[in-house]
Design an enzyme around this catalytic site. Structure first.
Site, PDB file in Angstrom:
ATOM      1  CE  LYS A 164      40.065  23.519  87.122  1.00 15.67           C
ATOM      2  NZ  LYS A 164      40.853  24.194  86.083  1.00 15.67           N
ATOM      3  CE1 TYR A 191      41.541  21.252  89.295  1.00 15.86           C
ATOM      4  CE2 TYR A 191      39.587  19.870  89.499  1.00 15.86           C
ATOM      5  CZ  TYR A 191      40.590  20.412  88.722  1.00 15.86           C
ATOM      6  OH  TYR A 191      40.647  20.114  87.372  1.00 15.86           O
TER       7      TYR A 191
HETATM    8  N1  LIG Z   1      43.430  16.050  83.158  1.00 18.97           N
HETATM    9  C1  LIG Z   1      42.185  16.055  83.608  1.00 18.97           C
HETATM   10  O1  LIG Z   1      41.591  15.000  83.903  1.00 18.97           O
HETATM   11  C2  LIG Z   1      41.466  17.366  83.753  1.00 18.97           C
HETATM   12  C3  LIG Z   1      40.082  17.334  83.968  1.00 18.97           C
HETATM   13  C4  LIG Z   1      39.395  18.531  84.116  1.00 18.97           C
HETATM   14  C5  LIG Z   1      40.086  19.728  84.057  1.00 18.97           C
HETATM   15  N2  LIG Z   1      41.433  19.721  83.850  1.00 18.97           N
HETATM   16  C6  LIG Z   1      42.110  21.012  83.809  1.00 18.97           C
HETATM   17  O2  LIG Z   1      42.922  21.102  82.653  1.00 18.97           O
HETATM   18  C7  LIG Z   1      43.972  22.016  82.888  1.00 18.97           C
HETATM   19  C8  LIG Z   1      45.283  21.418  82.424  1.00 18.97           C
HETATM   20  O3  LIG Z   1      45.582  20.291  83.227  1.00 18.97           O
HETATM   21  P1  LIG Z   1      46.407  19.030  82.714  1.00 18.97           P
HETATM   22  O4  LIG Z   1      45.503  17.866  82.797  1.00 18.97           O
HETATM   23  O5  LIG Z   1      47.088  19.338  81.439  1.00 18.97           O
HETATM   24  O6  LIG Z   1      47.447  18.895  83.914  1.00 18.97           O
HETATM   25  P2  LIG Z   1      49.033  18.918  83.919  1.00 18.97           P
HETATM   26  O7  LIG Z   1      49.419  18.724  85.336  1.00 18.97           O
HETATM   27  O8  LIG Z   1      49.573  18.002  82.889  1.00 18.97           O
HETATM   28  O9  LIG Z   1      49.365  20.408  83.450  1.00 18.97           O
HETATM   29  C9  LIG Z   1      49.106  21.537  84.237  1.00 18.97           C
HETATM   30  C10 LIG Z   1      50.194  22.556  83.940  1.00 18.97           C
HETATM   31  O10 LIG Z   1      49.866  23.744  84.654  1.00 18.97           O
HETATM   32  C11 LIG Z   1      51.029  24.189  85.331  1.00 18.97           C
HETATM   33  N3  LIG Z   1      50.605  24.902  86.526  1.00 18.97           N
HETATM   34  C12 LIG Z   1      49.890  24.398  87.560  1.00 18.97           C
HETATM   35  N4  LIG Z   1      49.713  25.343  88.491  1.00 18.97           N
HETATM   36  C13 LIG Z   1      50.323  26.459  88.024  1.00 18.97           C
HETATM   37  C14 LIG Z   1      50.510  27.772  88.546  1.00 18.97           C
HETATM   38  N5  LIG Z   1      50.044  28.112  89.753  1.00 18.97           N
HETATM   39  N6  LIG Z   1      51.189  28.669  87.814  1.00 18.97           N
HETATM   40  C15 LIG Z   1      51.692  28.327  86.595  1.00 18.97           C
HETATM   41  N7  LIG Z   1      51.572  27.109  86.059  1.00 18.97           N
HETATM   42  C16 LIG Z   1      50.898  26.184  86.767  1.00 18.97           C
HETATM   43  C17 LIG Z   1      51.818  22.926  85.665  1.00 18.97           C
HETATM   44  O11 LIG Z   1      53.190  23.213  85.895  1.00 18.97           O
HETATM   45  C18 LIG Z   1      51.576  22.080  84.443  1.00 18.97           C
HETATM   46  O12 LIG Z   1      52.556  22.295  83.443  1.00 18.97           O
HETATM   47  C19 LIG Z   1      43.930  22.336  84.388  1.00 18.97           C
HETATM   48  O13 LIG Z   1      43.281  23.559  84.586  1.00 18.97           O
HETATM   49  C20 LIG Z   1      43.090  21.212  84.944  1.00 18.97           C
HETATM   50  O14 LIG Z   1      42.431  21.576  86.134  1.00 18.97           O
HETATM   51  C21 LIG Z   1      42.141  18.574  83.688  1.00 18.97           C
END
Ligand SMILES: NC(=O)c1ccc[n+]([C@@H]2O[C@H](COP(=O)([O-])OP(=O)(O)OC[C@H]3O[C@@H](n4cnc5c(N)ncnc54)[C@H](O)[C@@H]3O)[C@@H](O)[C@H]2O)c1
Length: 262
Positions: free
Chosen positions: A157, A153
């Site tokens: 990123k 991951y």
């Molecule tokens: N939550 C954290 O701590 C955090 C930290 C750093 C970065 N992020 C990034 O933020 C973004 C959003 O994450 P989140 O925290 O809302 O997580 P989440 O799991 O709540 O939401 C992610 C969404 O993306 C969708 N998804 C995942 N893979 C997919 C794919 N291949 N095709 C289509 N849809 C897909 C999922 O179905 C989900 O609805 C992500 O890119 C994640 O890496 C999150």
């Protein structure tokens, strides 16, 4: 674009914790919301937006599949018009360490997190080139710049950062800007599997955050909306941490050296 009236904003991962708040934030600022997710919950979510008077459409696609993405973007474009802003937000994390990362999980994480953003960006660039302007904001992670676990991951990123810089270089001449927002920990469903194993994880993580808290989805959405707006008209190729100070330094070492209690 300070507000987003008459603009179509494509948000991937729109059914997720950050995606829902991103969608509402852009909608509050006047945008039409093109919501894409692999999870069919996105349909109910878009219905809730429409019930609130927001112009929105849903498409179900796995961003790791170029064909699914092309079909999804074509249908969203047919409903809402050409795409003015793309938020590459969809993402997931798989194996937490190198010991448990096999070839399949490595490929899967790279495909869903890095190739997926490439698949979504290519068709949208055509719209933006035609209109002579556009903004792309990609959700990276603090994992993209330092090793904090989730190696595949994190590699994906990190790749998104350089991809964004290439976009900024090559497409600036068409009025297209590309930037990354790098969140630290945010409590969303992406953490569910880890919280099941370790319910107290957020309490333990707090000591790494200088502000004494972690970011909320709204903190991320505010930064994304800023970077997508005309207020950021001179910003392209940037990586903006929204991490409550986590990446400012190594807090454990800083405490030892300064002998201060913070
Ligand atoms: N939550 C954290 O701590 C955090 C930290 C750093 C970065 N992020 C990034 O933020 C973004 C959003 O994450 P989140 O925290 O809302 O997580 P989440 O799991 O709540 O939401 C992610 C969404 O993306 C969708 N998804 C995942 N893979 C997919 C794919 N291949 N095709 C289509 N849809 C897909 C999922 O179905 C989900 O609805 C992500 O890119 C994640 O890496 C999150």
């Amino acid at each position: 674009m300070t507000g987003f009236a008459d603009k179509t904003v494509l948000i991937t991962g729109a059914a997720g914790g950050i995606g829902k708040v991103l969608s509402r934030t852009f909608a509050e600022r006047g945008a039409r919301i093109a919501a894409l997710d692999k999870n069919d919950d996105v349909v109910d979510f878009v219905n809730s937006l429409v019930a609130d008077g927001i112009q929105a459409a849903a498409a179900i696609a796995d961003i790791g599949s170029k064909d699914e993405v092309s079909a999804a973007i074509a249908s969203l474009r047919a409903e809402l018009g050409s795409i003015d802003v793309l938020v590459n937000n969809a993402g997931f994390s798989g194996a937490s360490n190198l010991e448990t990362t096999d070839e399949d999980s490595w490929r899967n994480d790279i495909n869903g997190n890095l190739n997926g953003a490439f698949n979504c960006t290519r068709p949208v660039l055509q719209d933006m080139k035609k209109s002579g302007r556009g903004a792309i904001v990609t959700i990276g992670s603090v994992n993209g710049t330092t090793a904090l676990g989730d190696p595949a991951y994190s590699a994906a990123k990190a790749g998104l950062i350089n991809y964004t810089k290439s976009l900024a270089m090559e497409y600036g001449r068409f009025g297209i800007r590309a930037n990354v927002v790098s969140p630290g920990s945010v409590r969303t469903p992406i953490w569910d599997h880890r919280i099941e194993r370790e319910p107290e994880i957020f309490k333990r993580l707090l000591k790494w955050y200088p502000l004494g808290r972690i970011a909320e989805p709204q903190d991320i959405a505010n930064a994304v909306a800023f970077l997508a707006s005309d207020q950021a008209a001179a910003i392209s190729g940037a990586v903006l941490p929204v991490d409550c100070g986590l990446s400012a330094g190594n807090i454990a070492m800083a405490r030892e050296i300064t002998q201060l209690e913070f």
